[in-house]
Design an enzyme around this catalytic site. Structure first.
Site, PDB file in Angstrom:
ATOM      1  N   ALA A 241     -32.351  53.285  25.446  1.00  0.00           N
ATOM      2  CA  ALA A 241     -31.791  54.434  26.147  1.00  0.00           C
ATOM      3  C   ALA A 241     -30.356  54.812  25.788  1.00  0.00           C
ATOM      4  CB  ALA A 241     -31.884  54.205  27.653  1.00  0.00           C
TER       5      ALA A 241
ATOM      6  N   CYS B  56     -34.007  58.695  13.823  1.00  0.00           N
ATOM      7  CA  CYS B  56     -33.095  59.601  13.110  1.00  0.00           C
ATOM      8  C   CYS B  56     -33.070  59.206  11.637  1.00  0.00           C
ATOM      9  CB  CYS B  56     -31.694  59.579  13.718  1.00  0.00           C
ATOM     10  SG  CYS B  56     -30.972  57.942  13.909  1.00  0.00           S
TER      11      CYS B  56
END
Length: 575
Positions: free
Chosen positions: A248, A373
């Site tokens: 998170a 990413c």
């Protein structure tokens, strides 16, 4: 002194002792923004500055000067805003100014260029200028109100939210994305537009600085790249749901999930890195989130059958990856351009698959979003393919209109039908094509899962009903605590006995105390913490503040075999 600080960081960055951002934030500088800018600019022009200094003989004339320190001063002298020093440093640079200027002029003449930027290496010269993306925090304002505020502050809106919504409804989604990218590429300074794919996102011209804007200070808007807004939007948990954010920190996706859920239901946010965890515990409350519980714990240590987590239906996992899609990072200034090794990609993909498989093992989970990413197939399509093979009860669903092409050729050189299907369903954004950071998103849904065919209103009603049930449970817990309080256990480790731990009660912090998009966190701090003590933070809002400003407070209850007494906590019910 500024140049001494910059010199130390430049040397460490060139020696690969850490990322530029983490080295700056660890420096203890009183002005990290100024230091970060100087370091990045100096490293950008490092190849030119080193040659200019060598031709001018700067370090031979001033033998006491260290190379990285001299390079940062040379940047300011020739390309920056002028020297920002006094004493012997300024006198030394002034003595050598004529020879430094002559060396630079000779370099441009020999290369037959008019601009210093034309002397830059190709990988730096061709760097994509990324627009500034802004996510409207719908827990605190609306897209329309934010748009009106920006226009009142002098920004020109070239595509309003209403106009973008009409286009999104009336035409093909793929055409919308293409048109949107065209508009984004043509944005000029002081212009902005509504995003064509995400209704809560606005796009500003590259270089737009909104850190001092009132909307950002109040956390009514968050500075978050479009690509990182997509995972939470794709997961789209219904109001009242129970959700896990498995990796998170720093918390932007967590706060986005809370906004989508209208601050109802429950979010369980996990991160094993201590520094990032503490940053998340500040950033998320500042965004107005009140439905999240934080754990300083590795997501892989959770037990899917734990009473507290067994009701989870939605999971988002964005595990550590090579980060090769992150244009915003400045580490390309010291990179060789070779990228991560195959061995490192294999290691990362094994961990990523393990995390994804763990998410898919929760008994009631209906939908899982996996994102990275990275732009490498080893971390993206290949992980998804293996997860599907090992979890046949799940299938892929289309994410968004396909932006980019995934590699569909296997090692033997033949077309792989399974990868071709994955390509058609997953999303991969590429910086030069889509003007976002490089990102990959895959959506898994359980084959027998039902979502009720609910429209938005029905979802909200169901969410409110479920949320009221959660509140009743919380009120019963508070009543029990008035009689006897014991340390609450965190979610169980798999195949391990429950351990007592410290529990922290974190109230919602003031909006003015929030961190910016970078959160001043060490991005190197990504190791797992299987031996760390687990910490659980219950997020509550104190309704007793009369001045309208919340504050941060931490109550620590030490673990004990005997029950302990503590004050009744203030809790604001979600309605």
């Amino acid at each position: 002194m500024l140049y001494i600080e910059a010199g130390k960081i430049i040397e460490k960055a060139q020696n690969k002792e850490g990322s530029i951002k983490s080295l700056v934030f660890k420096s203890g500088s009183q002005d990290v923004k100024q230091l970060f800018a100087l370091v990045c600019k100096t490293l950008k022009y490092a190849s030119i500055l080193e040659q200019v200094m060598a031709v001018a003989g700067l370090l031979q004339q001033e033998k006491w000067l260290k190379g990285p320190v001299a390079m940062s001063m040379t940047y300011d002298l020739l390309l920056g805003k002028g020297l920002r020093c006094r004493g012997k440093f300024k006198r030394a640079m002034k003595r050598n100014t004529p020879s430094l200027e002559a060396a630079l002029a000779d370099m441009k003449k020999q290369a037959k260029v008019a601009s210093v930027d034309d002397l830059l290496p190709k990988q730096i010269r061709d760097k994509v200028a990324m627009p500034r993306y802004v996510r409207v925090n719908t827990l605190k304002t609306t897209a329309e109100e934010a748009e009106d505020t920006f226009k009142a502050d002098g920004y020109e809106c070239v595509l309003s939210r209403q106009e973008a919504d009409e286009l999104m409804q009336d035409s093909d989604p793929t055409i919308n994305s293409t048109q949107g990218i065209h508009h984004i590429k043509s944005l000029q300074p002081k212009q902005f537009m509504a995003d064509m794919d995400l209704s809560e996102v606005f796009v500003f011209a590259p270089g737009t600085d909104l850190h001092d804007h009132n909307l950002f200070k109040k956390k009514q808007v968050l500075l978050q790249d479009k690509a990182s807004c997509i995972p939470a939007k794709v997961l789209s948990p219904a109001p009242g749901s129970h959700v896990i954010d498995g990796c998170a920190a720093p918390g932007n996706k967590t706060s986005h999930l809370a906004a989508i859920m209208q601050n109802t239901g429950k979010i369980f946010a996990f991160d094993s890195a201590k520094g990032r965890y503490h940053s998340m515990c500040k950033l998320v409350p500042n965004a107005g989130v009140t439905n999240t519980t934080f754990y300083n714990q590795d997501f892989l240590e959770t037990n899917p059958d734990d009473d507290e987590l067994s009701s989870v239906e939605y999971i988002l996992v964005d595990p550590s990856c090579s980060g090769t899609g992150m244009v915003a990072r400045q580490d390309y200034l010291t990179d060789s351009g070779e990228g991560p090794s195959r061995e490192r990609l294999k290691l990362l993909s094994r961990v990523q698959l393990k995390i994804l498989n763990h998410a898919l093992s929760f008994p009631r989970v209906k939908r899982v979003v996996y994102s990275t990413c990275s732009i490498h197939a080893e971390e993206n399509g290949q992980v998804v393919k293996q997860a599907l093979d090992e979890n046949p009860q799940f299938e892929l669903k289309r994410v968004l209109p396909p932006w980019g092409q995934l590699s569909t050729v296997n090692r033997s050189g033949n077309e792989d039908p399974e990868m071709k299907k994955i390509k058609s369903l997953c999303l991969r954004s590429l910086p030069d094509e889509h003007r976002t950071n490089g990102f990959f998103v895959a959506l898994f849904e359980k084959k027998d899962a039902t979502f009720g065919g609910e429209d938005g209103d029905e979802q909200e009603v169901r969410g409110r009903k479920r949320n009221l049930e959660d509140e009743d449970d919380d009120e019963e817990k508070i009543e029990d605590e008035e009689e006897e309080i014991q340390d609450a256990p965190s979610p169980k480790k798999k195949k391990s006995k429950k351990k007592k731990h410290k529990k922290l009660s974190l109230e919602v912090a003031s909006d003015n105390e929030g961190n910016d998009e970078n959160n001043m966190v060490d991005p190197e701090d990504l190791v797992t913490s299987t031996q760390k003590k687990k910490k659980k933070v219950d997020l509550e809002k104190n309704p007793s503040e009369e001045d309208g400003s919340d504050h941060e407070r931490t109550d620590v209850v030490s673990p004990s075999k005997n029950s302990t007494k503590k004050k009744k906590k203030n809790r604001q019910s979600l309605k």
